[in-house]
Design a protein around this motif. Structure first.
Motif, PDB file in Angstrom:
ATOM      1  N   LYS A  96       1.784 -13.561   4.214  1.00 57.66           N
ATOM      2  CA  LYS A  96       1.220 -12.499   5.050  1.00 57.66           C
ATOM      3  C   LYS A  96       1.374 -11.122   4.431  1.00 57.66           C
ATOM      4  O   LYS A  96       0.588 -10.200   4.726  1.00 57.66           O
ATOM      5  CB  LYS A  96       1.884 -12.497   6.427  1.00 57.66           C
ATOM      6  CG  LYS A  96       3.349 -12.040   6.419  1.00 57.66           C
ATOM      7  CD  LYS A  96       3.921 -11.936   7.817  1.00 57.66           C
ATOM      8  CE  LYS A  96       5.355 -11.401   7.785  1.00 57.66           C
ATOM      9  NZ  LYS A  96       5.912 -11.252   9.149  1.00 57.66           N
ATOM     10  N   TRP A  97       2.377 -10.950   3.545  1.00 58.82           N
ATOM     11  CA  TRP A  97       2.620  -9.626   2.987  1.00 58.82           C
ATOM     12  C   TRP A  97       1.520  -9.184   2.040  1.00 58.82           C
ATOM     13  O   TRP A  97       1.342  -7.987   1.811  1.00 58.82           O
ATOM     14  CB  TRP A  97       3.989  -9.565   2.315  1.00 58.82           C
ATOM     15  CG  TRP A  97       5.085  -9.597   3.335  1.00 58.82           C
ATOM     16  CD1 TRP A  97       5.927 -10.623   3.629  1.00 58.82           C
ATOM     17  CD2 TRP A  97       5.422  -8.541   4.251  1.00 58.82           C
ATOM     18  NE1 TRP A  97       6.769 -10.287   4.660  1.00 58.82           N
ATOM     19  CE2 TRP A  97       6.490  -9.023   5.053  1.00 58.82           C
ATOM     20  CE3 TRP A  97       4.935  -7.266   4.466  1.00 58.82           C
ATOM     21  CZ2 TRP A  97       7.053  -8.234   6.049  1.00 58.82           C
ATOM     22  CZ3 TRP A  97       5.511  -6.490   5.460  1.00 58.82           C
ATOM     23  CH2 TRP A  97       6.556  -6.978   6.234  1.00 58.82           C
ATOM     24  N   ILE A  98       0.773 -10.118   1.469  1.00 52.15           N
ATOM     25  CA  ILE A  98      -0.394  -9.720   0.670  1.00 52.15           C
ATOM     26  C   ILE A  98      -1.372  -8.977   1.566  1.00 52.15           C
ATOM     27  O   ILE A  98      -1.874  -7.896   1.216  1.00 52.15           O
ATOM     28  CB  ILE A  98      -1.057 -10.951   0.025  1.00 52.15           C
ATOM     29  CG1 ILE A  98      -0.147 -11.540  -1.059  1.00 52.15           C
ATOM     30  CG2 ILE A  98      -2.433 -10.590  -0.547  1.00 52.15           C
ATOM     31  CD1 ILE A  98      -0.714 -12.761  -1.742  1.00 52.15           C
ATOM     32  N   PHE A  99      -1.645  -9.540   2.719  1.00 51.86           N
ATOM     33  CA  PHE A  99      -2.551  -8.897   3.674  1.00 51.86           C
ATOM     34  C   PHE A  99      -2.001  -7.536   4.098  1.00 51.86           C
ATOM     35  O   PHE A  99      -2.706  -6.515   4.052  1.00 51.86           O
ATOM     36  CB  PHE A  99      -2.742  -9.803   4.880  1.00 51.86           C
ATOM     37  CG  PHE A  99      -3.777  -9.323   5.850  1.00 51.86           C
ATOM     38  CD1 PHE A  99      -5.043  -9.881   5.866  1.00 51.86           C
ATOM     39  CD2 PHE A  99      -3.486  -8.319   6.769  1.00 51.86           C
ATOM     40  CE1 PHE A  99      -6.005  -9.441   6.763  1.00 51.86           C
ATOM     41  CE2 PHE A  99      -4.433  -7.874   7.669  1.00 51.86           C
ATOM     42  CZ  PHE A  99      -5.704  -8.430   7.676  1.00 51.86           C
ATOM     43  N   LEU A 100      -0.750  -7.514   4.519  1.00 46.29           N
ATOM     44  CA  LEU A 100      -0.175  -6.281   5.064  1.00 46.29           C
ATOM     45  C   LEU A 100      -0.054  -5.185   4.016  1.00 46.29           C
ATOM     46  O   LEU A 100      -0.278  -4.001   4.308  1.00 46.29           O
ATOM     47  CB  LEU A 100       1.184  -6.591   5.696  1.00 46.29           C
ATOM     48  CG  LEU A 100       1.132  -7.542   6.894  1.00 46.29           C
ATOM     49  CD1 LEU A 100       2.533  -7.890   7.367  1.00 46.29           C
ATOM     50  CD2 LEU A 100       0.309  -6.945   8.031  1.00 46.29           C
ATOM     51  N   LEU A 101       0.302  -5.548   2.789  1.00 46.96           N
ATOM     52  CA  LEU A 101       0.383  -4.549   1.720  1.00 46.96           C
ATOM     53  C   LEU A 101      -0.990  -3.986   1.384  1.00 46.96           C
ATOM     54  O   LEU A 101      -1.135  -2.776   1.133  1.00 46.96           O
ATOM     55  CB  LEU A 101       1.026  -5.163   0.471  1.00 46.96           C
ATOM     56  CG  LEU A 101       2.543  -5.323   0.508  1.00 46.96           C
ATOM     57  CD1 LEU A 101       3.007  -6.297  -0.578  1.00 46.96           C
ATOM     58  CD2 LEU A 101       3.242  -3.973   0.327  1.00 46.96           C
ATOM     59  N   LEU A 102      -2.007  -4.831   1.373  1.00 47.99           N
ATOM     60  CA  LEU A 102      -3.356  -4.356   1.097  1.00 47.99           C
ATOM     61  C   LEU A 102      -3.846  -3.407   2.193  1.00 47.99           C
ATOM     62  O   LEU A 102      -4.535  -2.417   1.911  1.00 47.99           O
ATOM     63  CB  LEU A 102      -4.318  -5.533   0.951  1.00 47.99           C
ATOM     64  CG  LEU A 102      -4.260  -6.267  -0.389  1.00 47.99           C
ATOM     65  CD1 LEU A 102      -5.067  -7.564  -0.323  1.00 47.99           C
ATOM     66  CD2 LEU A 102      -4.777  -5.388  -1.523  1.00 47.99           C
ATOM     67  N   VAL A 103      -3.484  -3.701   3.439  1.00 49.81           N
ATOM     68  CA  VAL A 103      -3.834  -2.781   4.521  1.00 49.81           C
ATOM     69  C   VAL A 103      -3.191  -1.418   4.282  1.00 49.81           C
ATOM     70  O   VAL A 103      -3.846  -0.375   4.392  1.00 49.81           O
ATOM     71  CB  VAL A 103      -3.409  -3.347   5.886  1.00 49.81           C
ATOM     72  CG1 VAL A 103      -3.526  -2.279   6.978  1.00 49.81           C
ATOM     73  CG2 VAL A 103      -4.253  -4.547   6.260  1.00 49.81           C
ATOM     74  N   GLU A 104      -1.900  -1.412   3.947  1.00 54.42           N
ATOM     75  CA  GLU A 104      -1.217  -0.136   3.722  1.00 54.42           C
ATOM     76  C   GLU A 104      -1.809   0.614   2.542  1.00 54.42           C
ATOM     77  O   GLU A 104      -1.955   1.841   2.576  1.00 54.42           O
ATOM     78  CB  GLU A 104       0.283  -0.356   3.520  1.00 54.42           C
ATOM     79  CG  GLU A 104       1.015  -0.756   4.767  1.00 54.42           C
ATOM     80  CD  GLU A 104       0.716   0.144   5.950  1.00 54.42           C
ATOM     81  OE1 GLU A 104       0.886   1.386   5.832  1.00 54.42           O
ATOM     82  OE2 GLU A 104       0.300  -0.377   6.999  1.00 54.42           O
ATOM     83  N   HIS A 105      -2.160  -0.111   1.486  1.00 60.42           N
ATOM     84  CA  HIS A 105      -2.751   0.551   0.326  1.00 60.42           C
ATOM     85  C   HIS A 105      -4.069   1.207   0.730  1.00 60.42           C
ATOM     86  O   HIS A 105      -4.358   2.353   0.324  1.00 60.42           O
ATOM     87  CB  HIS A 105      -2.987  -0.453  -0.804  1.00 60.42           C
ATOM     88  CG  HIS A 105      -3.243   0.191  -2.126  1.00 60.42           C
ATOM     89  ND1 HIS A 105      -4.500   0.541  -2.542  1.00 60.42           N
ATOM     90  CD2 HIS A 105      -2.398   0.559  -3.116  1.00 60.42           C
ATOM     91  CE1 HIS A 105      -4.431   1.092  -3.744  1.00 60.42           C
ATOM     92  NE2 HIS A 105      -3.166   1.133  -4.114  1.00 60.42           N
ATOM     93  N   GLY A 106      -4.857   0.526   1.540  1.00 57.08           N
ATOM     94  CA  GLY A 106      -6.121   1.094   1.991  1.00 57.08           C
ATOM     95  C   GLY A 106      -5.937   2.264   2.937  1.00 57.08           C
ATOM     96  O   GLY A 106      -6.600   3.301   2.807  1.00 57.08           O
ATOM     97  N   GLU A 107      -5.022   2.140   3.892  1.00 57.57           N
ATOM     98  CA  GLU A 107      -4.831   3.186   4.884  1.00 57.57           C
ATOM     99  C   GLU A 107      -4.154   4.423   4.286  1.00 57.57           C
ATOM    100  O   GLU A 107      -4.571   5.556   4.543  1.00 57.57           O
ATOM    101  CB  GLU A 107      -4.006   2.645   6.056  1.00 57.57           C
ATOM    102  CG  GLU A 107      -4.699   1.550   6.852  1.00 57.57           C
ATOM    103  CD  GLU A 107      -5.934   2.028   7.582  1.00 57.57           C
ATOM    104  OE1 GLU A 107      -5.943   3.171   8.071  1.00 57.57           O
ATOM    105  OE2 GLU A 107      -6.911   1.253   7.656  1.00 57.57           O
ATOM    106  N   VAL A 108      -3.117   4.202   3.488  1.00 62.79           N
ATOM    107  CA  VAL A 108      -2.445   5.327   2.834  1.00 62.79           C
ATOM    108  C   VAL A 108      -3.395   6.008   1.844  1.00 62.79           C
ATOM    109  O   VAL A 108      -3.455   7.232   1.751  1.00 62.79           O
ATOM    110  CB  VAL A 108      -1.150   4.856   2.124  1.00 62.79           C
ATOM    111  CG1 VAL A 108      -0.568   5.959   1.248  1.00 62.79           C
ATOM    112  CG2 VAL A 108      -0.119   4.421   3.162  1.00 62.79           C
ATOM    113  N   GLY A 109      -4.155   5.181   1.119  1.00 62.26           N
ATOM    114  CA  GLY A 109      -5.124   5.740   0.183  1.00 62.26           C
ATOM    115  C   GLY A 109      -6.189   6.560   0.885  1.00 62.26           C
ATOM    116  O   GLY A 109      -6.621   7.604   0.376  1.00 62.26           O
TER     117      GLY A 109
END
Length: 270
Positions: A96-109
């Motif tokens: 699940k952390w692949i999904f959650l990390l990608l979300v953070e990368h998109g939102e923070v970016g």
């Protein structure tokens, strides 16, 4: 039809579907995604989250994009995450952390590119507090008279580098502490009373994106996923640490794991 499983009834197909969900997630942060009208007409979206009613794995990406357009980014993310975890129950093997990390990368970016580096730093630090609490065995490192209320982000960062954990490298620990230090200034002072310059905050947001990107890359490499836009290769020593030390005049105390600045001293507990 109700009760169908997107064709995800076998373990390997469930994992394949998680791959496609991860791919769809990245489309939520792309521009000008075109969905052919005949495809859009064939997909019945749930109100918020729920199972897609299309007939194949190929419907996942257009369903996510349509969900975003109809119900907004938050519900589109909920929709994808719900189905990602559903596939996990069906035997999918992607963490699940692949999904959650990608979300953070998109939102923070997104916050960073929209000119809000301070908000990017605050969001990223909130995520990493959660991330390290979930992935470190922090209970083992507290004193007998301590509990979770004594756990700070500073301590979690240090725990993440312990030999038993090895979630981040010593160099990354330095960068995490820099971001955390800037976060504290943003969180505890009004814009008129901030200790650090806009450049220091801007650099912290860039570092935040770099750190998330590094963790994403480790996760996707382990899972055998190939991202369409892998993170740019950066030498953090020359790109970031030299800037912090030479341009901002900060000095990292190796034995105590904190940055010494001209601001109020805030040595974190080890």
């Amino acid at each position: 039809m109700p009760g169908q499983c997107w064709g995800f009834c076998m373990v390997n197909v469930a994992t394949e579907s998680q791959h496609e969900i991860v791919r769809a997630l990245q489309y939520l942060y792309a521009e000008d995604v075109e969905i052919p009208p005949e495809v859009a007409d064939s997909i019945n979206l749930p109100g918020e989250k729920g199972e897609i009613t299309g007939s194949s794995i190929d419907d996942i990406v257009p369903a996510a994009v349509l969900m975003q357009r109809k119900h907004g980014q938050y519900n589109a993310l909920q929709f994808l995450y719900y189905n990602f975890r559903r596939m996990e129950k069906e035997g999918g093997t992607i963490d699940k952390w692949i999904f959650l990390l990608l979300v953070e990368h998109g939102e923070v970016g997104g916050l960073f590119s929209d000119g809000h580096p301070d908000a990017a730093v605050l969001r990223g630090c909130a995520f990493f507090d959660h991330y390290f609490r979930e992935l470190t065995d922090w209970h083992s490192y507290l004193d007998t008279d301590e509990d979770e209320s004594d756990l700070s982000l500073a301590r979690l960062i240090n725990m993440a580098t312990y030999d038993e954990e090895q979630l981040i490298s010593p160099t990354e620990r330095k960068l995490f502490h820099y971001v955390r230090h800037v976060r504290n200034d943003i969180a505890h002072h009004s814009w008129l009373a901030k200790e650090y310059t806009y450049d220091a905050v801007f650099t912290a947001a860039r570092i935040q994106l770099y750190l998330i990107g590094e963790l994403v890359q480790r996760e996707v490499t382990a899972a055998g996923i190939e991202l369409p836009q892998p993170p740019e290769e950066i030498d953090p020593e020359t790109e970031y640490i030299e800037t912090i030390e030479q341009d901002y005049g900060w000095e990292y105390q190796e034995e105590e794991y904190y940055w010494e600045t001209n601001a109020i001293d805030e040595r974190p507990p080890l």
